[in-house]
Design a protein around this motif. Structure first.
Motif, PDB file in Angstrom:
ATOM      1  N   TYR A   3       0.844  -1.195   0.000  1.00 42.08           N
ATOM      2  CA  TYR A   3       0.000   0.000   0.000  1.00 42.08           C
ATOM      3  C   TYR A   3       0.876   1.240   0.000  1.00 42.08           C
ATOM      4  N   LYS A   4       0.530   2.217  -0.821  1.00 36.63           N
ATOM      5  CA  LYS A   4       1.205   3.512  -0.786  1.00 36.63           C
ATOM      6  C   LYS A   4       0.404   4.397   0.162  1.00 36.63           C
ATOM      7  N   ASP A   8       6.146   9.348   0.032  1.00 35.70           N
ATOM      8  CA  ASP A   8       7.448   8.723   0.213  1.00 35.70           C
ATOM      9  C   ASP A   8       7.409   7.464   1.080  1.00 35.70           C
ATOM     10  N   THR A   9       6.223   6.895   1.283  1.00 33.66           N
ATOM     11  CA  THR A   9       6.117   5.728   2.161  1.00 33.66           C
ATOM     12  C   THR A   9       5.179   4.681   1.584  1.00 33.66           C
ATOM     13  N   ILE A  10       5.659   3.437   1.580  1.00 35.87           N
ATOM     14  CA  ILE A  10       4.812   2.300   1.227  1.00 35.87           C
ATOM     15  C   ILE A  10       4.784   1.343   2.414  1.00 35.87           C
ATOM     16  N   SER A  54       7.062  -0.909   6.934  1.00 32.65           N
ATOM     17  CA  SER A  54       6.948   0.388   6.273  1.00 32.65           C
ATOM     18  C   SER A  54       8.301   0.781   5.710  1.00 32.65           C
TER      19      SER A  54
END
Length: 56
Positions: A3-4, A8-10, A54
Motif C-alpha cells: 500500500y502507498k 514517500d512511504t509504502i 513500512s
C-alpha cells in the motif's frame, strides 16, 4: 499486499515476522554493499494476525 500511504512511504503487509525480518536485512545488505538504490525500512509492526513493514 503493498500500500502507498504517503508520497514517500509504502507499507508491505500480510507477511510473517520471519519474512519481514529477512526482507529488512536483505534491503540493508543490498544498500550497504552495492550501488543499487533500495528503500529504507522506516518501521515494523507485528501482531498476532500479520506483520507490516513500512519503507521510505
Amino acid at each position: 499486499m503493498v500500500y502507498k500511504v504517503a508520497l514517500d512511504t509504502i507499507v508491505k503487509a500480510r507477511m510473517s515476522a520471519d519474512e519481514a525480518t529477512t526482507e529488512a536485512l536483505n534491503l540493508s545488505m543490498i544498500g550497504t554493499m552495492t550501488a543499487i538504490p533500495v528503500p529504507g525500512v522506516q518501521d515494523g509492526k507485528d501482531s498476532e494476525e500479520t506483520t507490516h513493514l513500512s519503507k521510505l
